[in-house]
Write an enzyme that holds these catalytic residues in place. Structure first.
Site, PDB file in Angstrom:
ATOM      1  N   CYS A  80     -29.934  60.619  -0.999  1.00 19.81           N
ATOM      2  CA  CYS A  80     -29.709  59.254  -0.503  1.00 19.81           C
ATOM      3  C   CYS A  80     -30.923  58.736   0.282  1.00 19.81           C
ATOM      4  O   CYS A  80     -31.948  58.474  -0.329  1.00 19.81           O
ATOM      5  CB  CYS A  80     -28.409  59.213   0.290  1.00 19.81           C
ATOM      6  SG  CYS A  80     -27.718  57.557   0.370  1.00 19.81           S
ATOM      7  N   HIS A 182     -24.331  62.230  -2.199  1.00 24.24           N
ATOM      8  CA  HIS A 182     -24.257  63.259  -1.151  1.00 24.24           C
ATOM      9  C   HIS A 182     -23.470  64.480  -1.624  1.00 24.24           C
ATOM     10  O   HIS A 182     -22.276  64.573  -1.360  1.00 24.24           O
ATOM     11  CB  HIS A 182     -23.526  62.686   0.068  1.00 24.24           C
ATOM     12  CG  HIS A 182     -24.294  61.682   0.847  1.00 24.24           C
ATOM     13  ND1 HIS A 182     -24.973  62.003   2.003  1.00 24.24           N
ATOM     14  CD2 HIS A 182     -24.495  60.365   0.640  1.00 24.24           C
ATOM     15  CE1 HIS A 182     -25.561  60.923   2.479  1.00 24.24           C
ATOM     16  NE2 HIS A 182     -25.288  59.912   1.679  1.00 24.24           N
ATOM     17  N   GLU A 184     -23.437  67.355  -0.455  1.00 22.62           N
ATOM     18  CA  GLU A 184     -23.082  68.268   0.644  1.00 22.62           C
ATOM     19  C   GLU A 184     -21.681  68.025   1.186  1.00 22.62           C
ATOM     20  O   GLU A 184     -21.154  68.853   1.916  1.00 22.62           O
ATOM     21  CB  GLU A 184     -24.126  68.179   1.773  1.00 22.62           C
ATOM     22  CG  GLU A 184     -24.043  66.965   2.689  1.00 22.62           C
ATOM     23  CD  GLU A 184     -24.619  65.678   2.089  1.00 22.62           C
ATOM     24  OE1 GLU A 184     -25.043  65.686   0.911  1.00 22.62           O
ATOM     25  OE2 GLU A 184     -24.634  64.661   2.818  1.00 22.62           O
TER      26      GLU A 184
HETATM   27  N1  GLN Z   1     -28.727  52.863   3.036  1.00 25.45           N
HETATM   28  C1  GLN Z   1     -29.445  53.952   3.625  1.00 25.45           C
HETATM   29  C2  GLN Z   1     -30.945  53.685   3.672  1.00 25.45           C
HETATM   30  O1  GLN Z   1     -31.417  52.708   3.234  1.00 25.45           O
HETATM   31  C3  GLN Z   1     -29.177  55.258   2.908  1.00 25.45           C
HETATM   32  C4  GLN Z   1     -27.747  55.661   3.088  1.00 25.45           C
HETATM   33  C5  GLN Z   1     -27.488  57.130   3.064  1.00 25.45           C
HETATM   34  O2  GLN Z   1     -28.400  57.953   3.178  1.00 25.45           O
HETATM   35  N2  GLN Z   1     -26.229  57.503   2.983  1.00 25.45           N
HETATM   36  O3  GLN Z   1     -31.666  54.482   4.174  1.00 25.45           O
END
Ligand code: GLN
Length: 203
Positions: A80, A182, A184
Site C-alpha cells: 500500500c 494488506h 498482513e
Molecule cells: N492512501 C495512503 C497513501 O497515500 C495509503 C494507504 C495505506 O497504506 N493503507 O499513502
C-alpha cells in the site's frame, strides 16, 4: 541460514508483518536506524500514509541510506503506502511528495475513490501457485493501483470484479515486490512466503 527481514517501523502494521514473516520462516526485526537497516537481508515497507512515511524517513535520516540500499538491490516488499514509496512515479501525490523509487511503475494514490475507500476481494496471484483454486483474500485500505508498468516489471495480480476490474494491484521487478493491499491483516502468509523466497534467492 534464516533470512533476517527488517520491517520499516515508522508507521503501520509492524507487528502483523513480523508475525507473517516469522510464519513464513524468516526472522523479523524492526528498522528505525541506519545500523539496523545495514543488518537486514530484506525489508518490508508497511502501509500507512506515504506522505508521513516520506517525512519520517527524512526525520530519521533513513531516506538516503534506504535509497542507496535499494540501488544496491536490497530485496524490498512494499504494501500500500509502501508500494507508493517504491514507485518511480506517483499520480495524485501531495505537494512535494517524494518517493524512494526503484520500481519502474506509475501508481495512482487513493485510486479507488472515496466511495470504495476500503474494500475486500479475492485475487489470483502469479507466483503463488495455489491462488487460482484458493484465491488470496485481499484487503484494500485507501489503496493505490498501478497505472503503468515499465518493461522490467511483471504484473502479478489484477482486480477481477467490479468497476476497477483489470487494475494491477501487485507487481514484481527483480527483488522488488509491491502490493496495493494488506496481506498482513488476513492471517494468510502466502505473499510473505513469496517475499521470503525472493530474499533467500537473492542471497
Ligand atoms: N492512501 C495512503 C497513501 O497515500 C495509503 C494507504 C495505506 O497504506 N493503507 O499513502
Amino acid at each position: 541460514m534464516t533470512a533476517t527481514i527488517g520491517i520499516l517501523a515508522l508507521q503501520g502494521d509492524v507487528r502483523e508483518h513480523a508475525r507473517a514473516l516469522e510464519h513464513a520462516g524468516a526472522r523479523a526485526v524492526p528498522v528505525r536506524r541506519t545500523a539496523e537497516l545495514e543488518a537486514v537481508d530484506g525489508l518490508v515497507i508497511p502501509g500507512g500514509e506515504s506522505t508521513t512515511i516520506d517525512k519520517l524517513l527524512r526525520a530519521f535520516e533513513l531516506f538516503e541510506p534506504l535509497q542507496q540500499r535499494l540501488r544496491e538491490g536490497l530485496p524490498t516488499y512494499g504494501s500500500c503506502a509502501g508500494m507508493i514509496l517504491l514507485a518511480d512515479r506517483v499520480l495524485g501525490g501531495a505537494e512535494g511528495q517524494q518517493t524512494l523509487g526503484g520500481l519502474d511503475v506509475t501508481v495512482r494514490r487513493n485510486a479507488f475513490g472515496r466511495q470504495v475507500d476500503s474494500f475486500e476481494t479475492d485475487l489470483a496471484f502469479e507466483g503463488i501457485e495455489d491462488s487460482v483454486e484458493d484465491p488470496l483474500h485481499a484487503v484494500f485500505i485507501r489503496a493505490p493501483w498501478v497505472e503503468e508498468v515499465g518493461p522490467e516489471v511483471t504484473a502479478l495480480a489484477r482486480v477481477e470484479n467490479g468497476p476497477a476490474a483489470g487494475r494491477i494491484v501487485a507487481v514484481r521487478q527483480g527483488p522488488l515486490l509491491a502490493t496495493s493491499f494488506h496481506p498482513e491483516v488476513t492471517g494468510d502468509s502466502r505473499v510473505h512466503r513469496l517475499f521470503v523466497q525472493i530474499v533467500r534467492d537473492s542471497r
